[in-house]
Design a protein around this motif. Structure first.
Motif, PDB file in Angstrom:
ATOM      1  N   GLY A  30     -23.169  14.432   2.493  1.00 22.96           N
ATOM      2  CA  GLY A  30     -22.143  13.601   1.870  1.00 22.96           C
ATOM      3  C   GLY A  30     -21.933  12.308   2.633  1.00 22.96           C
ATOM      4  N   VAL A  31     -22.149  12.327   3.939  1.00 28.77           N
ATOM      5  CA  VAL A  31     -22.036  11.106   4.748  1.00 28.77           C
ATOM      6  C   VAL A  31     -23.127  10.117   4.336  1.00 28.77           C
ATOM      7  N   GLU A  32     -24.352  10.593   4.152  1.00 28.74           N
ATOM      8  CA  GLU A  32     -25.438   9.709   3.698  1.00 28.74           C
ATOM      9  C   GLU A  32     -25.120   9.129   2.317  1.00 28.74           C
ATOM     10  N   LEU A  33     -24.599   9.968   1.435  1.00 34.69           N
ATOM     11  CA  LEU A  33     -24.215   9.513   0.099  1.00 34.69           C
ATOM     12  C   LEU A  33     -23.113   8.458   0.189  1.00 34.69           C
ATOM     13  N   ALA A  34     -22.128   8.699   1.044  1.00 36.29           N
ATOM     14  CA  ALA A  34     -21.025   7.756   1.209  1.00 36.29           C
ATOM     15  C   ALA A  34     -21.516   6.408   1.741  1.00 36.29           C
ATOM     16  N   ILE A  35     -22.425   6.426   2.690  1.00 36.18           N
ATOM     17  CA  ILE A  35     -22.988   5.180   3.220  1.00 36.18           C
ATOM     18  C   ILE A  35     -23.714   4.428   2.113  1.00 36.18           C
ATOM     19  N   THR A  57      -9.572  -1.568 -11.457  1.00 38.62           N
ATOM     20  CA  THR A  57     -10.184  -0.255 -11.235  1.00 38.62           C
ATOM     21  C   THR A  57     -10.671  -0.138  -9.806  1.00 38.62           C
ATOM     22  N   SER A  58     -10.502   1.033  -9.255  1.00 39.99           N
ATOM     23  CA  SER A  58     -10.994   1.308  -7.905  1.00 39.99           C
ATOM     24  C   SER A  58     -12.023   2.411  -7.978  1.00 39.99           C
ATOM     25  N   ALA A  59     -13.071   2.244  -7.217  1.00 43.29           N
ATOM     26  CA  ALA A  59     -14.095   3.291  -7.144  1.00 43.29           C
ATOM     27  C   ALA A  59     -13.686   4.302  -6.088  1.00 43.29           C
ATOM     28  N   LEU A  60     -13.920   5.577  -6.377  1.00 39.69           N
ATOM     29  CA  LEU A  60     -13.599   6.648  -5.447  1.00 39.69           C
ATOM     30  C   LEU A  60     -14.734   7.650  -5.457  1.00 39.69           C
ATOM     31  N   LEU A  61     -15.241   7.969  -4.286  1.00 40.18           N
ATOM     32  CA  LEU A  61     -16.258   9.006  -4.125  1.00 40.18           C
ATOM     33  C   LEU A  61     -15.619  10.179  -3.411  1.00 40.18           C
ATOM     34  N   ILE A  62     -15.684  11.355  -4.036  1.00 42.77           N
ATOM     35  CA  ILE A  62     -15.236  12.597  -3.425  1.00 42.77           C
ATOM     36  C   ILE A  62     -16.457  13.488  -3.315  1.00 42.77           C
ATOM     37  N   SER A  63     -16.781  13.934  -2.092  1.00 46.53           N
ATOM     38  CA  SER A  63     -17.996  14.713  -1.895  1.00 46.53           C
ATOM     39  C   SER A  63     -17.840  15.708  -0.759  1.00 46.53           C
ATOM     40  N   ASP A  64     -18.538  16.811  -0.890  1.00 43.96           N
ATOM     41  CA  ASP A  64     -18.681  17.736   0.225  1.00 43.96           C
ATOM     42  C   ASP A  64     -19.648  17.092   1.213  1.00 43.96           C
ATOM     43  N   ARG A  96     -22.700   0.681   0.760  1.00 43.94           N
ATOM     44  CA  ARG A  96     -23.643  -0.452   0.775  1.00 43.94           C
ATOM     45  C   ARG A  96     -23.677  -1.152  -0.573  1.00 43.94           C
ATOM     46  N   THR A  97     -23.574  -0.389  -1.649  1.00 38.82           N
ATOM     47  CA  THR A  97     -23.645  -0.978  -2.989  1.00 38.82           C
ATOM     48  C   THR A  97     -22.269  -1.340  -3.545  1.00 38.82           C
ATOM     49  N   GLN A  98     -21.221  -0.648  -3.066  1.00 35.56           N
ATOM     50  CA  GLN A  98     -19.849  -0.901  -3.505  1.00 35.56           C
ATOM     51  C   GLN A  98     -18.926  -0.856  -2.287  1.00 35.56           C
ATOM     52  N   PRO A  99     -18.854  -1.954  -1.536  1.00 37.79           N
ATOM     53  CA  PRO A  99     -18.113  -1.959  -0.272  1.00 37.79           C
ATOM     54  C   PRO A  99     -16.639  -1.563  -0.386  1.00 37.79           C
ATOM     55  N   GLU A 100     -16.034  -1.745  -1.538  1.00 38.56           N
ATOM     56  CA  GLU A 100     -14.620  -1.417  -1.715  1.00 38.56           C
ATOM     57  C   GLU A 100     -14.397   0.034  -2.131  1.00 38.56           C
ATOM     58  N   CYS A 101     -15.467   0.794  -2.304  1.00 39.05           N
ATOM     59  CA  CYS A 101     -15.362   2.188  -2.740  1.00 39.05           C
ATOM     60  C   CYS A 101     -14.642   3.019  -1.681  1.00 39.05           C
ATOM     61  N   LYS A 102     -13.595   3.737  -2.121  1.00 43.11           N
ATOM     62  CA  LYS A 102     -12.910   4.658  -1.217  1.00 43.11           C
ATOM     63  C   LYS A 102     -13.723   5.940  -1.151  1.00 43.11           C
ATOM     64  N   VAL A 103     -13.762   6.551   0.017  1.00 40.78           N
ATOM     65  CA  VAL A 103     -14.558   7.761   0.225  1.00 40.78           C
ATOM     66  C   VAL A 103     -13.667   8.849   0.815  1.00 40.78           C
ATOM     67  N   LEU A 104     -13.743  10.027   0.214  1.00 43.90           N
ATOM     68  CA  LEU A 104     -13.030  11.193   0.720  1.00 43.90           C
ATOM     69  C   LEU A 104     -14.034  12.335   0.797  1.00 43.90           C
ATOM     70  N   SER A 154     -20.441   4.880  14.330  1.00 46.99           N
ATOM     71  CA  SER A 154     -21.206   4.000  15.225  1.00 46.99           C
ATOM     72  C   SER A 154     -21.982   2.943  14.442  1.00 46.99           C
ATOM     73  N   GLU A 155     -22.196   3.216  13.146  1.00 44.64           N
ATOM     74  CA  GLU A 155     -22.867   2.251  12.274  1.00 44.64           C
ATOM     75  C   GLU A 155     -21.866   1.399  11.490  1.00 44.64           C
ATOM     76  N   GLY A 156     -20.557   1.590  11.765  1.00 42.04           N
ATOM     77  CA  GLY A 156     -19.538   0.769  11.125  1.00 42.04           C
ATOM     78  C   GLY A 156     -18.896   1.377   9.889  1.00 42.04           C
ATOM     79  N   TYR A 157     -19.133   2.643   9.630  1.00 43.04           N
ATOM     80  CA  TYR A 157     -18.564   3.316   8.461  1.00 43.04           C
ATOM     81  C   TYR A 157     -17.525   4.332   8.909  1.00 43.04           C
ATOM     82  N   ASP A 158     -16.342   4.246   8.308  1.00 42.34           N
ATOM     83  CA  ASP A 158     -15.261   5.171   8.653  1.00 42.34           C
ATOM     84  C   ASP A 158     -14.781   5.842   7.373  1.00 42.34           C
ATOM     85  N   PHE A 159     -14.889   7.158   7.310  1.00 42.59           N
ATOM     86  CA  PHE A 159     -14.546   7.898   6.101  1.00 42.59           C
ATOM     87  C   PHE A 159     -13.440   8.905   6.391  1.00 42.59           C
TER      88      PHE A 159
END
Length: 74
Positions: free
Chosen positions: A17-22, A2-9, A26-34, A51-56
């Motif tokens: 949504g960027v704060e939510l994605a971060i 199973t893969s985790a996926l977050l889809i958010s405005d 942090r809690t699920q590093p393998e979670c894909k974010v769109l 700049s904090e190391g997160y690319d979405f």
């Protein structure tokens, strides 16, 4: 497997949504974010996250269903 996926405005009340994605990364590093956005100010939020190391991935609204499906297949 199973893969985790977050889809958010990006723009939401209370948090972006960027704060939510971060938080998810942090809690699920393998979670894909769109993320979706229809606002130009999103670029600043994404740059700050990078700049904090997160690319979405980001899709601009309105989102065509074919574009959404293409991103989900990757």
């Amino acid at each position: 497997m199973t893969s985790a996926l977050l889809i958010s405005d990006v723009m939401m009340p209370g948090m972006t949504g960027v704060e939510l994605a971060i938080h998810f990364r942090r809690t699920q590093p393998e979670c894909k974010v769109l993320l979706f956005s229809g606002q130009a100010s999103t670029a600043d939020l994404l740059e700050e996250a990078r700049s904090e190391g997160y690319d979405f991935d980001l899709l601009s609204k309105p989102v065509h269903p074919a574009d959404l499906l293409a991103k989900l297949r990757v």
